[in-house]
Design a protein around this motif. Structure first.
Motif, PDB file in Angstrom:
ATOM      1  N   ILE A 199       0.835  -1.201   0.000  1.00 16.63           N
ATOM      2  CA  ILE A 199       0.000   0.000   0.000  1.00 16.63           C
ATOM      3  C   ILE A 199       0.870   1.251   0.000  1.00 16.63           C
ATOM      4  O   ILE A 199       0.609   2.220  -0.733  1.00 16.63           O
ATOM      5  N   ALA A 200       1.945   1.236   0.808  1.00 16.05           N
ATOM      6  CA  ALA A 200       2.845   2.385   0.871  1.00 16.05           C
ATOM      7  C   ALA A 200       3.501   2.645  -0.484  1.00 16.05           C
ATOM      8  O   ALA A 200       3.625   3.800  -0.920  1.00 16.05           O
ATOM      9  N   LEU A 201       3.899   1.573  -1.172  1.00 17.48           N
ATOM     10  CA  LEU A 201       4.543   1.725  -2.474  1.00 17.48           C
ATOM     11  C   LEU A 201       3.549   2.208  -3.525  1.00 17.48           C
ATOM     12  O   LEU A 201       3.909   2.999  -4.412  1.00 17.48           O
ATOM     13  N   LEU A 202       2.311   1.762  -3.434  1.00 19.11           N
ATOM     14  CA  LEU A 202       1.278   2.242  -4.355  1.00 19.11           C
ATOM     15  C   LEU A 202       0.971   3.719  -4.129  1.00 19.11           C
ATOM     16  O   LEU A 202       0.580   4.435  -5.057  1.00 19.11           O
ATOM     17  N   LEU A 203       1.165   4.187  -2.896  1.00 20.14           N
ATOM     18  CA  LEU A 203       0.935   5.605  -2.588  1.00 20.14           C
ATOM     19  C   LEU A 203       2.075   6.492  -3.083  1.00 20.14           C
ATOM     20  O   LEU A 203       1.848   7.604  -3.556  1.00 20.14           O
ATOM     21  N   THR A 204       3.307   5.997  -2.976  1.00 19.33           N
ATOM     22  CA  THR A 204       4.460   6.815  -3.359  1.00 19.33           C
ATOM     23  C   THR A 204       4.736   6.777  -4.856  1.00 19.33           C
ATOM     24  O   THR A 204       5.296   7.728  -5.412  1.00 19.33           O
ATOM     25  N   ASP A 205       4.352   5.700  -5.527  1.00 16.79           N
ATOM     26  CA  ASP A 205       4.625   5.552  -6.957  1.00 16.79           C
ATOM     27  C   ASP A 205       3.352   5.140  -7.689  1.00 16.79           C
ATOM     28  O   ASP A 205       2.569   4.336  -7.200  1.00 16.79           O
ATOM     29  N   GLU A 206       3.175   5.682  -8.870  1.00 15.51           N
ATOM     30  CA  GLU A 206       2.009   5.341  -9.690  1.00 15.51           C
ATOM     31  C   GLU A 206       2.320   4.054 -10.461  1.00 15.51           C
ATOM     32  O   GLU A 206       2.718   4.074 -11.626  1.00 15.51           O
ATOM     33  N   THR A 207       2.141   2.922  -9.791  1.00 15.52           N
ATOM     34  CA  THR A 207       2.449   1.623 -10.386  1.00 15.52           C
ATOM     35  C   THR A 207       1.219   0.730 -10.333  1.00 15.52           C
ATOM     36  O   THR A 207       0.277   0.978  -9.589  1.00 15.52           O
ATOM     37  N   ARG A 208       1.266  -0.345 -11.132  1.00 19.18           N
ATOM     38  CA  ARG A 208       0.179  -1.313 -11.131  1.00 19.18           C
ATOM     39  C   ARG A 208       0.317  -2.248  -9.940  1.00 19.18           C
ATOM     40  O   ARG A 208       1.401  -2.456  -9.420  1.00 19.18           O
ATOM     41  N   PHE A 209      -0.811  -2.830  -9.545  1.00 17.36           N
ATOM     42  CA  PHE A 209      -0.838  -3.609  -8.302  1.00 17.36           C
ATOM     43  C   PHE A 209       0.039  -4.849  -8.364  1.00 17.36           C
ATOM     44  O   PHE A 209       0.879  -5.075  -7.470  1.00 17.36           O
TER      45      PHE A 209
END
Length: 278
Positions: A199-209
């Motif tokens: 979740i933290a990485l999805l918040l900091t970077d616009e990446t796919r799940f």
């Protein structure tokens, strides 16, 4: 080495070795031995060379690790072969398909090598790989993850509950409740940490799940496989991956040691009351 256009020199294509039986079996054998754990290897050596004279038998731990490892390798090879046979392995010979499927089943457990481009795998194969990376190797080994014996105790505890048994049993032995509780805590904490950092990485970077979770689980299990996402992450995203790798290397082991310490029993107990489940 091979020469590329514009005078650039590129390394030899590692994917060309996917049909080489000697290289595939040699590397995978080393990966499996490194992932079994020194305790299991020591037990196997004693059982093989001195077992007849001293009437030794493999310990319950060794048998659980070996059985779980064999099931993971066999099921993984079959699943990867069925899923990728008509997809990423369309142009492979049957020998290459079998070896590549076997290699895919072995390498997520600890190594990080690959003979099939990870980015070319289907979502189902990537999800299977994530599960294997989460499980990892075995205790006292060179690999990461929650460990094979931890997964085995979880499955055995579920079996005991479904059979309405009070004790967790395997190979005519009863597993101490402390070990079962420890396994449940390690899996729960590890799964929770992976979700938090995903979740933290999805918040900091616009990446796919899926690539994001793949990268996080690979870092947690100290596997080394990647879908190529990490180089494009922001500084915050790379820092998250670094933290996950650090926690993944010391986390499960530290939790196991902490949970194994002796604690004084409480001098009182609260009244028992049932809570509805399910």
């Amino acid at each position: 080495m091979r020469l590329a256009g514009h005078g650039k020199v590129e390394p030899a294509d590692r994917l060309g070795y996917r049909g080489d039986i000697l290289i595939n079996l040699g590397i995978t054998s080393l990966i499996i031995l490194g992932g079994l754990g020194f305790t299991v290897i020591s037990g196997l050596v004693e059982w093989r060379f001195w077992g007849k004279a001293q009437v030794l038998r493999l310990s319950c731990h060794s048998r659980v690790v070996l059985t779980t490892t064999a099931i993971l390798l066999g099921s993984g090879t079959l699943l990867f072969l069925l899923v990728e046979c008509s997809r990423s392995m369309t142009d492979f010979s049957w020998t290459e398909r079998i070896l590549a499927s076997y290699f895919l089943a072995v390498t997520p457990r600890t190594a990080g090598f690959n003979t099939v481009d990870t980015a070319s795998l289907t979502d189902l194969s990537l999800f299977i790989t994530i599960i294997f990376m989460f499980v990892g190797a075995s205790p006292a080994s060179t690999g990461g993850g929650v460990k094979t014996s931890t997964l085995a105790l979880l499955v055995l505890s579920v079996r005991a509950i479904l059979r309405n048994r009070d004790e967790v049993e395997v190979f005519d032995r009863t597993i101490p409740r402390e070990a079962v509780h420890k396994a449940l805590v390690i899996i729960t904490l590890s799964f929770s940490l992976i979700n938090v950092f995903t979740i933290a990485l999805l918040l900091t970077d616009e990446t796919r799940f899926l690539p994001t979770m793949f990268e996080v689980v690979s870092a947690f299990g100290t596997v080394g496989l990647s879908m190529g996402l990490t180089p494009s992450l922001t500084a915050a995203g790379k820092l998250i991956i670094i933290v996950v790798m650090f926690i993944g290397r010391i986390g499960p082991l530290t939790m196991a040691l902490a949970l194994g310490e002796h604690h004084d029993r409480a001098r009182f107990a609260y009244p028992t009351e049932r809570v509805m489940v399910g």
